[in-house]
Every structure is written in C-alpha cells, then in structure tokens.
Design a protein around this motif. Structure first.
Motif, PDB file in Angstrom:
ATOM      1  N   LYS A 100     -65.077  -8.151  31.312  1.00  0.00           N
ATOM      2  CA  LYS A 100     -65.346  -6.716  31.332  1.00  0.00           C
ATOM      3  C   LYS A 100     -64.503  -6.028  30.258  1.00  0.00           C
ATOM      4  O   LYS A 100     -63.531  -6.585  29.759  1.00  0.00           O
ATOM      5  N   ALA A 101     -64.892  -4.807  29.907  1.00  0.00           N
ATOM      6  CA  ALA A 101     -64.150  -4.070  28.885  1.00  0.00           C
ATOM      7  C   ALA A 101     -62.740  -3.768  29.375  1.00  0.00           C
ATOM      8  O   ALA A 101     -62.547  -3.429  30.545  1.00  0.00           O
ATOM      9  N   PRO A 102     -61.754  -3.877  28.490  1.00  0.00           N
ATOM     10  CA  PRO A 102     -60.382  -3.540  28.896  1.00  0.00           C
ATOM     11  C   PRO A 102     -60.263  -2.049  29.225  1.00  0.00           C
ATOM     12  O   PRO A 102     -60.970  -1.220  28.654  1.00  0.00           O
ATOM     13  N   PRO A 103     -59.356  -1.709  30.156  1.00  0.00           N
ATOM     14  CA  PRO A 103     -59.164  -0.299  30.533  1.00  0.00           C
ATOM     15  C   PRO A 103     -58.284   0.424  29.514  1.00  0.00           C
ATOM     16  O   PRO A 103     -57.110   0.092  29.362  1.00  0.00           O
ATOM     17  N   LEU A 104     -58.857   1.405  28.845  1.00  0.00           N
ATOM     18  CA  LEU A 104     -58.095   2.126  27.823  1.00  0.00           C
ATOM     19  C   LEU A 104     -56.927   2.870  28.456  1.00  0.00           C
ATOM     20  O   LEU A 104     -57.052   3.429  29.549  1.00  0.00           O
ATOM     21  N   VAL A 105     -55.810   2.880  27.768  1.00  0.00           N
ATOM     22  CA  VAL A 105     -54.607   3.545  28.280  1.00  0.00           C
ATOM     23  C   VAL A 105     -54.898   4.986  28.707  1.00  0.00           C
ATOM     24  O   VAL A 105     -55.590   5.735  28.026  1.00  0.00           O
ATOM     25  N   ASP A 106     -54.353   5.319  29.885  1.00  0.00           N
ATOM     26  CA  ASP A 106     -54.380   6.686  30.387  1.00  0.00           C
ATOM     27  C   ASP A 106     -53.058   6.836  31.120  1.00  0.00           C
ATOM     28  O   ASP A 106     -52.896   6.328  32.230  1.00  0.00           O
ATOM     29  N   ILE A 107     -52.088   7.501  30.480  1.00  0.00           N
ATOM     30  CA  ILE A 107     -50.743   7.459  31.063  1.00  0.00           C
ATOM     31  C   ILE A 107     -50.647   8.223  32.379  1.00  0.00           C
ATOM     32  O   ILE A 107     -49.651   8.132  33.070  1.00  0.00           O
ATOM     33  N   THR A 108     -51.709   8.945  32.749  1.00  0.00           N
ATOM     34  CA  THR A 108     -51.670   9.608  34.059  1.00  0.00           C
ATOM     35  C   THR A 108     -52.128   8.662  35.169  1.00  0.00           C
ATOM     36  O   THR A 108     -52.011   8.990  36.343  1.00  0.00           O
ATOM     37  N   ASP A 109     -52.673   7.503  34.807  1.00  0.00           N
ATOM     38  CA  ASP A 109     -53.114   6.560  35.837  1.00  0.00           C
ATOM     39  C   ASP A 109     -52.890   5.127  35.356  1.00  0.00           C
ATOM     40  O   ASP A 109     -53.810   4.436  34.941  1.00  0.00           O
ATOM     41  N   LEU A 110     -51.642   4.679  35.442  1.00  0.00           N
ATOM     42  CA  LEU A 110     -51.305   3.356  34.932  1.00  0.00           C
ATOM     43  C   LEU A 110     -51.775   2.239  35.856  1.00  0.00           C
ATOM     44  O   LEU A 110     -51.819   1.082  35.464  1.00  0.00           O
ATOM     45  N   LYS A 111     -52.147   2.588  37.085  1.00  0.00           N
ATOM     46  CA  LYS A 111     -52.604   1.549  38.020  1.00  0.00           C
ATOM     47  C   LYS A 111     -53.927   0.925  37.580  1.00  0.00           C
ATOM     48  O   LYS A 111     -54.301  -0.147  38.037  1.00  0.00           O
ATOM     49  N   LYS A 112     -54.649   1.628  36.699  1.00  0.00           N
ATOM     50  CA  LYS A 112     -55.901   1.079  36.170  1.00  0.00           C
ATOM     51  C   LYS A 112     -55.657  -0.074  35.221  1.00  0.00           C
ATOM     52  O   LYS A 112     -56.562  -0.824  34.889  1.00  0.00           O
ATOM     53  N   GLY A 113     -54.439  -0.150  34.701  1.00  0.00           N
ATOM     54  CA  GLY A 113     -54.168  -1.060  33.598  1.00  0.00           C
ATOM     55  C   GLY A 113     -53.956  -0.228  32.350  1.00  0.00           C
ATOM     56  O   GLY A 113     -54.052   1.012  32.393  1.00  0.00           O
TER      57      GLY A 113
END
Ligand code: MOS
Length: 765
Positions: A100-113
């Motif tokens: 699957k596509a990697p989860p792009l950084v989102d510093i408000t939700d690091l639990k996504k990866g």
C-alpha cells in the motif's frame, strides 16, 4: 526470537561508569558534564549499527536506480542479472510484492506513520524521479548483489519532466499551509511602512540544494516470522517507522517491531520513512529470508531527499534610529507532488523582530525529483541566512552596529502570535557574547582589517529555533534491589539521549546514576510516537518521565502509608521529596524510607508506571524558542578568494543546560554544518535531466577538520520556567544564523556581499 532478544539487550543497556567519572558522586546530576554512557562502547567498536548486525542466513539487496526523471520502464531485462553468481531473485515492478502507499507525514497525527513521500514504488512501470529504484536485486553477498544490479538493462519511455527550479518558477503557488502554520501573514501595510522608512534594503538571497551525509548511510535489515515483521533500521523514529510499515503491509501494528540501537546521525534524513525500507521488507517477505539493504553513499543521494533550493526576498524599511517600519520576507522553495513539504524558511521572521508592518509569504513549485525533506533546522537554517544577511545590510546602510540594530528591534511580545515569550534572553546573549568575542575591538568599516594578504572580518547573526514538545509516554520502573529503568521508544543518533535521560531520571528519583538504565530504540517499548526531530526529544521525554515518576512516587507513598510504623504514614504527596533512593519528608533531616524497604515490606519486586505527558499547553500561552548570537571571524585571501573561518563563538539562550558536554557537542556539530552550508556544500543538479551529479563525499564537500576553527560555546544557562527542567531544544539551533554570520564577516573583510550560497572563491574574485 533469540537474534532480536540479543539485539535489544545490546541496544540500550549502558550504564555510567562510576570509576571513570568522578562527577557521578556529586549531588544534583543535572547540569553536569557527564561522559556519554555509550561513549566507551562506541570508541571500542562494541556498539553495533544496523548494517553491522550479523543476522544468520541474511541475504543482501542492491538497488537499480532510474536514470530518467519521468516516464515509464518500457523494457527491463533481468536475464544477465539472474544468471550472475549468488543471485536469489531480481525484483522489478512485474514481480514485486504488493504494497500500500506509504502514509505521508502529518505531524498532528504520528500514529498513522510518517513517510517522506506517499508514492508506492515498484508497483507499476512508472518513474517519478531520477534515482527512483526500478529493480531490487537480492543475492547471497553484497558484492554479488551490487554486481548483478549493474547487469540489469532498463529501457524507458521518457515523458517531459519539470526539473528546473528557474523554468518552473512562473507556476509557483501558495500551499495550503507551511508545517501547520499559515503560508501568508500580513500585518499593517508594507507600502505604508516602506514610505515611512528613511533607509531601505530589498534583496534576494539564494540557497542551493543540500544533501544528507550522515556518517552512517541508511540501512535496513528485515525479517519475517509467522506473519510478523521485524526491522533493524537506522532511523530517528522507530515508532512511526513501525506504524508506516504496518500500514504498507496491512499488518496489526503489534506485529511490526522496529529496532535501532545506535544511529550514526540523522539530521532529518532518517525521520520519515523512505522507499528502500519498505522495499527491503517486501523482498524479505517474498524470499522468506532475512534481507539486508545498506545504501551506498550514492544510494542515499538517489533515494533520500535533502534540503530544497530556495529563493528568498527580504525587504526592510527603517527609520534613522534603526527601528523597522516594514519587514517583508517571501520565500520560494521546491517540493514534489508526492512529498508536499514547503520548507518553513520564513519561520524565523515570524518571531524575531518588532515591526508595525509585516508581510510574509511562502510559495512552492512542484518538481519531478526525489521528495525534499527536513535537514537540520529545516527552514530556520536558510531563513536566518536571508533575514540575518539583510539585517547586516541594513546596519551598513544605517552605519549602525549590527548588534545595536538587533537590540532596538527586540520585540516585547511575539510579533505574530501576540503572546508573551516564555523566556527570551537574546539581547543578553549578544551582550555576553560580544564581551567574550571582543566585538568592540573590530573596526566597523568593511575591508579595514588585514593580516598580510589576508583580509580579516567579523560578523554576527541571530540563531533561532522554536521549542517543540509532543505528548508522549514513558515507563518508569523502580526495583526493590535499588535499580530503576526508564523505557520509551526514543532514538539515539549520537546526541547523548541516553546520557541526559539517565541524568534526569536519577535526579527525579534521587538515586545514583549508575543504578539507572534507559531503554530506547525499540518500537515495542511503549505505544507512543517518540521521535528525534524538531529538537523535541529531550523535553518531550522529560515531561513524560516527570509524570511517570510522580505516579511511581504516589504508589510508593500509598504502600508506605499502609505501615503505621512508617515515618511516612501520615505524609501527603506534597510533603515528601525523593532523595537517598527513597521518599523522605521535606527538609534536610526529614525522616522517610528507602524505596527498597517500602517494596520489601509490601512484598513487591518493583513498582512501575507508564504515563503520558500532557499536551503542550505552554505553546498556546507562550512564544517559546531557543535563541543565540553567532560571532565569527573569517580570513579571506585577497588574491585567491579563499575563505578560512578563524574564530567562532556562539552565545546561547536555550534555558537550562542538562549536560554541558553533550550540549556543546550538539552546538559545535550544528555550527560545523552551518560552515558547510555557507562555504562548501552544494548539490550539483542537472537542470535539464533532473539528475544529481555529485552523489559522493569526493564531490559534495562537507567541512573537514582544517575547515573548522575552535568553536567556543557559551550558555547563559537560565532556566525557562515553562519548559521541563527549564530546558529548551539544542539539536538544531547551532546551524541557524551560522551561514549569515559567515556572509556578514566576509562582507566585513572584503566589502563584497555574497547573497548566493555557497560562498565559493569565484564569488569573491
Ligand atoms: Mo531534525 S531536521 O527535525 O531531524
């Protein structure tokens, strides 16, 4: 799994060596220059880095990199590679396992990866940048894999690519936000502010692309067991790397473990997940064998992004007394559609100077390149080059001392947020720094100091890096035998993380340093997104440890109070303190009990707490950052244009200093990186084809010992009441202001203003 067990054992269980460090006997461990707890193991070569682990039955992978920037693989011939000695398999888009596509950084939700790009790689024939992996070769040995990779023959259908920064500039657009902040800020009227000004400066500053060159190139070892994935990874963030991989391979997060005992530098380049990590895990899965993928230096340049090129404009208007009437900072940086990272180059300008009229704007362009990423003080490093060069130009135009110019523009509260500063001693940092550097001995006129053929100049610039703290968890365990352990999935990239965390926990628990262990570098230690980035890690973990220690103390007090004979039996939590490895009533002779006695009486081997720190409310109420004054002296050879940095002093207000030894090292490292940024480093990029042309340390010049003078670091060491233990970040601020200080010193030496980095000989001839 024994291999993993052994590895975790090695990972973090380093204890301070009492015989070697007399400071260990002193009270109050914080603020002392404790030797690194892992220093000896590193010097002796015992500390193992990712690629050094000997994993039984491991196979080795090598990447084949695209040589076009955009298009498709039209034909890929792997026959010769497959037939080469030792080759196990050649993976292309045709036989690569699905991801699957990697989860792009989102510093408000690091639990996504947290990945630096959300492109799935090798899932189809498309090519998105020059250097993108188009095949992965796996063989019995590294040499066999690399040789076979050279035998893969690729044909492409080439599409038009946008790779030239200058050519694509007309398509610049304002991004939706810049690291969560507005891209455009307007206060008052620039037109009015400029009209009111007696003196004006309006200049454009250019900085090139820069590449990551950590001493340890990125490396991954991946193995699967029973549908579970274990990855040894050179990363700043074991937790988000594990989360990213769970998402890519559709696994329960508990079934992915990422381990990083030691990391040989990261600087932002090992923050987000890059494709090679997922590719290594994918081929290990397909082959059902452990696979090691250790990037070559060229590999790091091809698949790991660096700092974007930038074009920044600073316009300043000021009255005769130096007060700013107008302050404009606009910035253009490059990014990609799959990375979407607008480097925050205007951030320092949002907080450093008072002006009734402010205009700030960032724009981006999308290029077909590897995703750009964080690189030590992303934004602030290049932003301070532009802003602090322009301040120096304004000081010259006003015939005013550059330190005095900064002093008259010192804001009383945050110019944009309007909040008070938690603590800001920049003016004092300049005052003390100027005294130590003997700034007043300088003759103000440019080109007025020489030593034979060498023109001599001194420059100053402001260093600035914001304070970040993330809510994270830490587990604190106090054992009946007197030991204590702190566990959290932190990263140790050489900063001294384990050392300062041991100092802090020992201090809070009131037990000897050598009784404390810090376990880190393992995503399974706690379900919490600890990462080493944004200079946050020390403060974030401190806050969690503080909370966990409080909880442990409350548990111990409750146990002690069950015994009517205990001196603590009627004590409230507010009436006790931790010392002598126990809880005691406040005051030097207050009675109490040792932790071990309390636990033995309760028939417990240990007491523990896993606690999360609260959200960073301090950042809502206050403007928080570390500040510094960079002073440097350069010598410029009048005939050859050669620039030598001859003296350096950094005077820093970063709150309390937890460990002056490791802190000075952080600052020196940052300043050396700043010297590279100013004078030697530059990614040479082919604007026609989109290819990096100097992917090696032979042609990308980082400073060596002879390029670096003694660097004096002076800490004000005044605690910030709103930061844990009064300490703000120190990891990144060293690079900020450094390039401007050099450019300003070069101007002072030669009378030549260089507004385009790096300042090479040709620009001074
Ligand atoms: Mo830093 S650039 O946040 O590792």
């Amino acid at each position: 799994m024994s291999i993993l067990q052994g590895l975790i054992e090695t990972a973090a269980r380093f204890m301070p060596d009492k015989e070697r460090d007399p400071l260990l006997d002193r009270d109050g461990f914080l603020g002392h220059p404790l030797h690194r707890v892992d220093g000896r193991s590193k010097v002796k070569g015992e500390a193992r880095f990712t690629a050094e682990f000997e994993v039984p039955d491991v196979a080795h992978a090598a990447l084949v990199f695209s040589t076009i920037a955009k298009g498709r693989v039209s034909k890929i011939d792997t026959v010769r590679a497959r037939n080469a000695g030792g080759v196990l398999e050649v993976f292309t888009h045709q036989n690569m396992p699905r991801m699957k596509a990697p989860p792009l950084v989102d510093i408000t939700d690091l639990k996504k990866g947290m990945a630096a790009s959300d492109l799935p790689i090798l899932q189809d024939a498309s090519v998105h940048w020059d250097g993108q992996p188009v095949a992965v070769v796996v063989a019995e040995t590294l040499e066999q894999a690399e040789h076979a990779a050279s035998l893969v023959e690729v044909e492409y259908k080439i599409d038009a690519a946008a790779v030239s920064f200058d050519a694509i500039k007309p398509q610049a657009f304002v991004p939706s936000d810049v690291m969560g902040e507005p891209a455009v800020i307007e206060i008052g009227s620039m037109e009015k502010g400029m009209q009111e000004a007696d003196v004006r400066v309006d200049r454009v500053y250019l900085t090139p692309r820069y590449n990551h060159n950590a001493i340890e190139p990125h490396a991954t070892v991946a193995f699967w067991n029973d549908g579970r994935l274990t990855v040894l990874e050179s990363t700043q963030s074991v937790y988000t790397t594990a989360r990213s991989l769970a998402l890519i391979f559709k696994l329960d997060p508990e079934h992915v473990q990422v381990v990083a005992p030691f990391v040989g530098g990261g600087f932002g380049g090992k923050g987000g997940l890059w494709n090679h990590t997922a590719l290594c895990a994918a081929v290990a899965k397909a082959l059902q064998r452990p696979v090691k993928l250790s990037l070559s230096r060229e590999g790091v340049y091809r698949v790991v992004g660096g700092r974007t090129a930038a074009e920044q404009r600073i316009a300043l208007g000021a009255s005769r007394d130096g007060r700013l009437t107008a302050l404009l900072h606009t910035g253009l940086t490059a990014t990609t559609e799959h990375g979407r990272y607008a480097e925050q180059c205007t951030f320092p300008t949002r907080h450093l100077y008072a002006s009734p009229n402010i205009f700030i704007e960032q724009k981006v362009i999308n290029l077909h390149t590897v995703a750009n990423t964080w690189m030590r003080a992303p934004g602030e490093s290049i932003g301070t080059f532009a802003l602090e060069s322009a301040l120096d130009e304004l000081a010259s135009a006003l015939r005013m001392d550059p330190i005095q110019l900064r002093r008259v523009n010192e804001p009383v509260k945050d110019p944009i947020k309007n909040t008070p500063f938690s603590s800001r001693l920049l003016t004092e940092a300049y005052r003390q720094g100027a005294e130590k550097f003997a700034w007043n001995a300088r003759r103000p006129e440019p080109r007025s100091q020489r030593d034979g053929r060498w023109l001599v100049g001194q420059g100053v610039a402001t260093a600035y890096y914001p304070f970040f703290r993330f809510p994270v968890k830490a587990r604190v365990i106090v054992f009946a035998d007197g030991r204590a352990v702190v566990q959290t999935p932190a990263a140790e990239m050489g900063m001294g993380t384990a050392t300062v965390q041991i100092q802090h926990a020992a201090d809070r628990l009131g037990i000897p340093l050598e009784q404390v262990s810090f376990h880190y570098g393992d995503s399974h230690l706690a379900d919490t997104p600890v990462m080493a980035g944004g200079s946050n890690q020390t403060a974030s973990i401190f806050a969690a440890v503080q909370a966990a220690v409080e909880d442990v103390h409350r548990q111990l007090l409750a146990l002690a109070r069950k015994d009517p004979a205990s001196p603590l039996t009627a004590a409230k939590y507010e009436e006790i303190e931790a010392r002598n490895a126990g809880l005691y009533r406040l005051g030097a002779n207050g009675p109490g009990e040792a932790y071990s006695d309390i636990l033995r009486k309760a028939k417990l081997d240990f007491v523990e707490s896993e606690t999360e720190s609260g959200p960073p409310m301090e950042l809502m109420k206050y403007s928080m950052a570390s500040y510094g004054a960079q002073f440097c002296e350069v010598r410029v050879n009048e005939e050859t244009g050669e620039v030598r940095v001859s003296r350096w002093l950094c005077s820093l207000d970063c709150g309390s200093v937890v460990n002056p030894k490791t802190a000075i090292s952080q600052l020196r490292g940052g300043i050396i990186m700043g010297i590279g940024m100013a004078l030697t480093e530059e990614t040479l990029f082919d604007d026609r084809r989109g290819r990096i042309m100097n992917p090696s340390l032979a042609e990308y010049h980082i400073p060596v010992n002879l390029d670096v003078p003694d660097i004096e670091v002076h800490f004000l060491n005044i605690p910030d009441a709103h930061a844990p233990y009064g300490a703000r970040g120190i990891g990144e601020i060293g690079i900020t202001g450094a390039a401007a200080a050099i450019a300003n010193a070069v101007y002072h030496a030669t009378g030549k203003r260089v507004r385009e980095l790096p300042i090479t000989l040709d620009k001074l001839m």
